[in-house]
Design a protein around this motif. Structure first.
Motif, PDB file in Angstrom:
ATOM      1  N   HIS A   3       0.810  -1.216   0.000  1.00 49.53           N
ATOM      2  CA  HIS A   3       0.000   0.000   0.000  1.00 49.53           C
ATOM      3  C   HIS A   3       0.841   1.263   0.000  1.00 49.53           C
ATOM      4  CE1 HIS A   3       1.163  -0.310   4.184  1.00 49.53           C
ATOM      5  NE2 HIS A   3       0.778   0.934   4.354  1.00 49.53           N
ATOM      6  N   TRP A   4       2.166   1.110   0.141  1.00 51.94           N
ATOM      7  CA  TRP A   4       2.993   2.306   0.314  1.00 51.94           C
ATOM      8  C   TRP A   4       3.026   3.216  -0.915  1.00 51.94           C
ATOM      9  CZ3 TRP A   4       7.091   2.818  -2.969  1.00 51.94           C
ATOM     10  CH2 TRP A   4       7.611   1.665  -3.548  1.00 51.94           C
ATOM     11  N   PRO A   5       2.909   2.697  -2.166  1.00 54.63           N
ATOM     12  CA  PRO A   5       2.885   3.647  -3.286  1.00 54.63           C
ATOM     13  C   PRO A   5       1.684   4.584  -3.218  1.00 54.63           C
ATOM     14  CG  PRO A   5       3.400   1.440  -4.075  1.00 54.63           C
ATOM     15  CD  PRO A   5       2.938   1.300  -2.666  1.00 54.63           C
ATOM     16  N   ASP A   6       0.501   4.030  -2.863  1.00 53.28           N
ATOM     17  CA  ASP A   6      -0.686   4.871  -2.754  1.00 53.28           C
ATOM     18  C   ASP A   6      -0.535   5.890  -1.636  1.00 53.28           C
ATOM     19  OD1 ASP A   6      -1.980   3.632  -4.840  1.00 53.28           O
ATOM     20  OD2 ASP A   6      -2.992   2.155  -3.559  1.00 53.28           O
ATOM     21  N   LEU A   7       0.020   5.458  -0.511  1.00 57.25           N
ATOM     22  CA  LEU A   7       0.204   6.375   0.608  1.00 57.25           C
ATOM     23  C   LEU A   7       1.164   7.506   0.246  1.00 57.25           C
ATOM     24  CD1 LEU A   7      -0.219   7.202   3.528  1.00 57.25           C
ATOM     25  CD2 LEU A   7       1.559   5.566   4.203  1.00 57.25           C
ATOM     26  N   MET A   8       2.256   7.180  -0.414  1.00 58.85           N
ATOM     27  CA  MET A   8       3.221   8.212  -0.812  1.00 58.85           C
ATOM     28  C   MET A   8       2.607   9.183  -1.820  1.00 58.85           C
ATOM     29  SD  MET A   8       6.817   6.074  -1.066  1.00 58.85           S
ATOM     30  CE  MET A   8       7.810   7.544  -1.228  1.00 58.85           C
ATOM     31  N   LEU A   9       1.797   8.645  -2.736  1.00 61.32           N
ATOM     32  CA  LEU A   9       1.160   9.496  -3.732  1.00 61.32           C
ATOM     33  C   LEU A   9       0.137  10.429  -3.093  1.00 61.32           C
ATOM     34  CD1 LEU A   9       1.031  10.144  -6.749  1.00 61.32           C
ATOM     35  CD2 LEU A   9      -0.756   8.401  -6.953  1.00 61.32           C
ATOM     36  N   GLN A  10      -0.638   9.901  -2.152  1.00 58.94           N
ATOM     37  CA  GLN A  10      -1.649  10.712  -1.496  1.00 58.94           C
ATOM     38  C   GLN A  10      -1.033  11.788  -0.600  1.00 58.94           C
ATOM     39  OE1 GLN A  10      -4.193   7.964   0.585  1.00 58.94           O
ATOM     40  NE2 GLN A  10      -4.866   6.936  -1.297  1.00 58.94           N
ATOM     41  N   SER A  11       0.093  11.473   0.004  1.00 58.15           N
ATOM     42  CA  SER A  11       0.725  12.434   0.912  1.00 58.15           C
ATOM     43  C   SER A  11       1.622  13.431   0.186  1.00 58.15           C
ATOM     44  CB  SER A  11       1.558  11.688   1.961  1.00 58.15           C
ATOM     45  OG  SER A  11       2.576  10.915   1.345  1.00 58.15           O
ATOM     46  N   LEU A  12       1.924  13.160  -1.074  1.00 58.50           N
ATOM     47  CA  LEU A  12       2.833  14.045  -1.805  1.00 58.50           C
ATOM     48  C   LEU A  12       2.280  15.457  -1.916  1.00 58.50           C
ATOM     49  CD1 LEU A  12       5.455  14.345  -3.403  1.00 58.50           C
ATOM     50  CD2 LEU A  12       4.209  13.621  -5.455  1.00 58.50           C
ATOM     51  N   GLY A  13       0.998  15.593  -2.191  1.00 54.45           N
ATOM     52  CA  GLY A  13       0.386  16.918  -2.317  1.00 54.45           C
ATOM     53  C   GLY A  13       0.525  17.754  -1.053  1.00 54.45           C
ATOM     54  N   PRO A  14       0.079  17.246   0.112  1.00 56.30           N
ATOM     55  CA  PRO A  14       0.243  18.013   1.358  1.00 56.30           C
ATOM     56  C   PRO A  14       1.697  18.337   1.687  1.00 56.30           C
ATOM     57  CG  PRO A  14      -1.343  16.250   1.667  1.00 56.30           C
ATOM     58  CD  PRO A  14      -0.727  16.028   0.322  1.00 56.30           C
ATOM     59  N   LEU A  15       2.604  17.418   1.398  1.00 57.02           N
ATOM     60  CA  LEU A  15       4.015  17.666   1.685  1.00 57.02           C
ATOM     61  C   LEU A  15       4.570  18.779   0.796  1.00 57.02           C
ATOM     62  CD1 LEU A  15       5.409  14.037   2.159  1.00 57.02           C
ATOM     63  CD2 LEU A  15       4.830  15.708   3.927  1.00 57.02           C
ATOM     64  N   LEU A  16       4.254  18.733  -0.491  1.00 56.87           N
ATOM     65  CA  LEU A  16       4.729  19.774  -1.398  1.00 56.87           C
ATOM     66  C   LEU A  16       4.088  21.113  -1.086  1.00 56.87           C
ATOM     67  CD1 LEU A  16       4.858  17.905  -4.838  1.00 56.87           C
ATOM     68  CD2 LEU A  16       6.755  18.457  -3.300  1.00 56.87           C
ATOM     69  N   ALA A  17       2.823  21.098  -0.675  1.00 60.53           N
ATOM     70  CA  ALA A  17       2.156  22.350  -0.299  1.00 60.53           C
ATOM     71  C   ALA A  17       2.843  22.979   0.905  1.00 60.53           C
ATOM     72  CB  ALA A  17       0.682  22.079   0.004  1.00 60.53           C
ATOM     73  N   VAL A 180       1.811  11.059   9.711  1.00 58.12           N
ATOM     74  CA  VAL A 180       2.221   9.859  10.443  1.00 58.12           C
ATOM     75  C   VAL A 180       1.299   9.616  11.627  1.00 58.12           C
ATOM     76  CG1 VAL A 180       4.031   8.907  11.924  1.00 58.12           C
ATOM     77  CG2 VAL A 180       4.628   9.905   9.727  1.00 58.12           C
ATOM     78  N   ALA A 181       0.868  10.694  12.292  1.00 60.90           N
ATOM     79  CA  ALA A 181      -0.014  10.543  13.443  1.00 60.90           C
ATOM     80  C   ALA A 181      -1.358   9.926  13.068  1.00 60.90           C
ATOM     81  CB  ALA A 181      -0.239  11.907  14.088  1.00 60.90           C
ATOM     82  N   VAL A 182      -1.719  10.036  11.807  1.00 61.16           N
ATOM     83  CA  VAL A 182      -2.992   9.472  11.339  1.00 61.16           C
ATOM     84  C   VAL A 182      -2.797   8.098  10.718  1.00 61.16           C
ATOM     85  CG1 VAL A 182      -4.930   9.807   9.741  1.00 61.16           C
ATOM     86  CG2 VAL A 182      -3.957  11.761  10.966  1.00 61.16           C
ATOM     87  N   THR A 183      -1.728   7.931   9.945  1.00 57.28           N
ATOM     88  CA  THR A 183      -1.530   6.692   9.184  1.00 57.28           C
ATOM     89  C   THR A 183      -0.702   5.650   9.929  1.00 57.28           C
ATOM     90  OG1 THR A 183       0.472   7.563   8.134  1.00 57.28           O
ATOM     91  CG2 THR A 183      -1.637   7.995   7.035  1.00 57.28           C
TER      92      THR A 183
END
Length: 226
Positions: A3-17, A180-183
């Motif tokens: 599941h880590w590719p989906d997690l990294m993709l979903q978190s990429l937006g908030p991290l870049l923002a 991380v606190a959520v996932t």
């Protein structure tokens, strides 16, 4: 399936923002202010009266001799005890500016001191005042000498901004901590943040190399390699 590719993709937006909203502005503002402060401190140490030079030396001694994280804590958590309250982002700007000013001042001071005496004499021979000689002759040459070290300082500052998470600045690393606190996936998120920092610093290193070649800092050696 992992599941880590989906997690990294979903978190990429908030991290870049968070990177664009806080990490990048914090880096640029602190470096610009720190470099301006560094020039003042370097000139004070080289040409100022003895009391001013001693004051500048003391400032450099303190901020080079204490950890950056401690400096941030003193500014954000310590100063309120004496009635000085500073919001998180300005506190981080102040802390990084003072720290960069101390380190960069030594780079600038060494670069100015490396310019041969003959350059001063040539400037005076054309009728320049000391201030004009510094601005038109010495500083442009010193800048060429200082570019590699100052570029390294800038790249280090990009990574050091992650320390601002400790004083609640919602920059990229703190954004990762919140996810991380959520996932409950610290390894994946922290590796993703490390990769983003790696890409940023690699791009800056490439730009640094191009700038050094453009300035011809190493002259014939680089030309011979080309």
């Amino acid at each position: 399936m992992p599941h880590w590719p989906d997690l990294m993709l979903q978190s990429l937006g908030p991290l870049l923002a968070a990177c664009l909203r806080f990490t990048v502005p914090l880096t640029l503002i602190a470096f610009a202010l720190g470099l301006s402060l560094a020039l003042v401190i370097a000139l004070a140490r080289l040409f100022g009266p003895r009391p001013l030079a001693a004051l500048a030396w003391t400032y450099v001694w303190i901020f080079r001799g204490t950890p950056l994280l401690v400096q941030l804590f003193v500014i954000f958590y310590g100063l309120p005890s004496v009635g000085i309250l500073i919001d998180a982002f300005p506190a981080a700007v102040i802390g990084f500016t003072l720290n960069i000013g101390a380190y960069a001042s030594e780079i600038v001071r060494a670069a100015i001191a490396s310019i041969p005496k003959g350059q001063w004499e040539a400037a005076y021979a054309t009728g320049m005042t000391p201030a004009q000689a510094m601005r038109r002759t010495i500083l442009p040459q010193a800048a060429r000498v200082a570019v590699p070290s100052l570029s390294n300082t800038f790249i280090a500052l990009v990574k050091d901004t992650s320390l601002a998470a400790a004083i609640t600045v919602p920059e990229m690393f703190q954004a990762a901590q919140r996810i991380v606190a959520v996932t409950y996936e610290p390894l994946i998120l922290y590796v993703e943040v490390a990769l983003i920092y790696l890409v940023l610093c690699s791009a800056l290193s490439w730009l640094q190399s191009g700038l050094e070649r453009r300035l011809g800092r190493y002259g014939g050696y680089l030309e011979a390699r080309a």
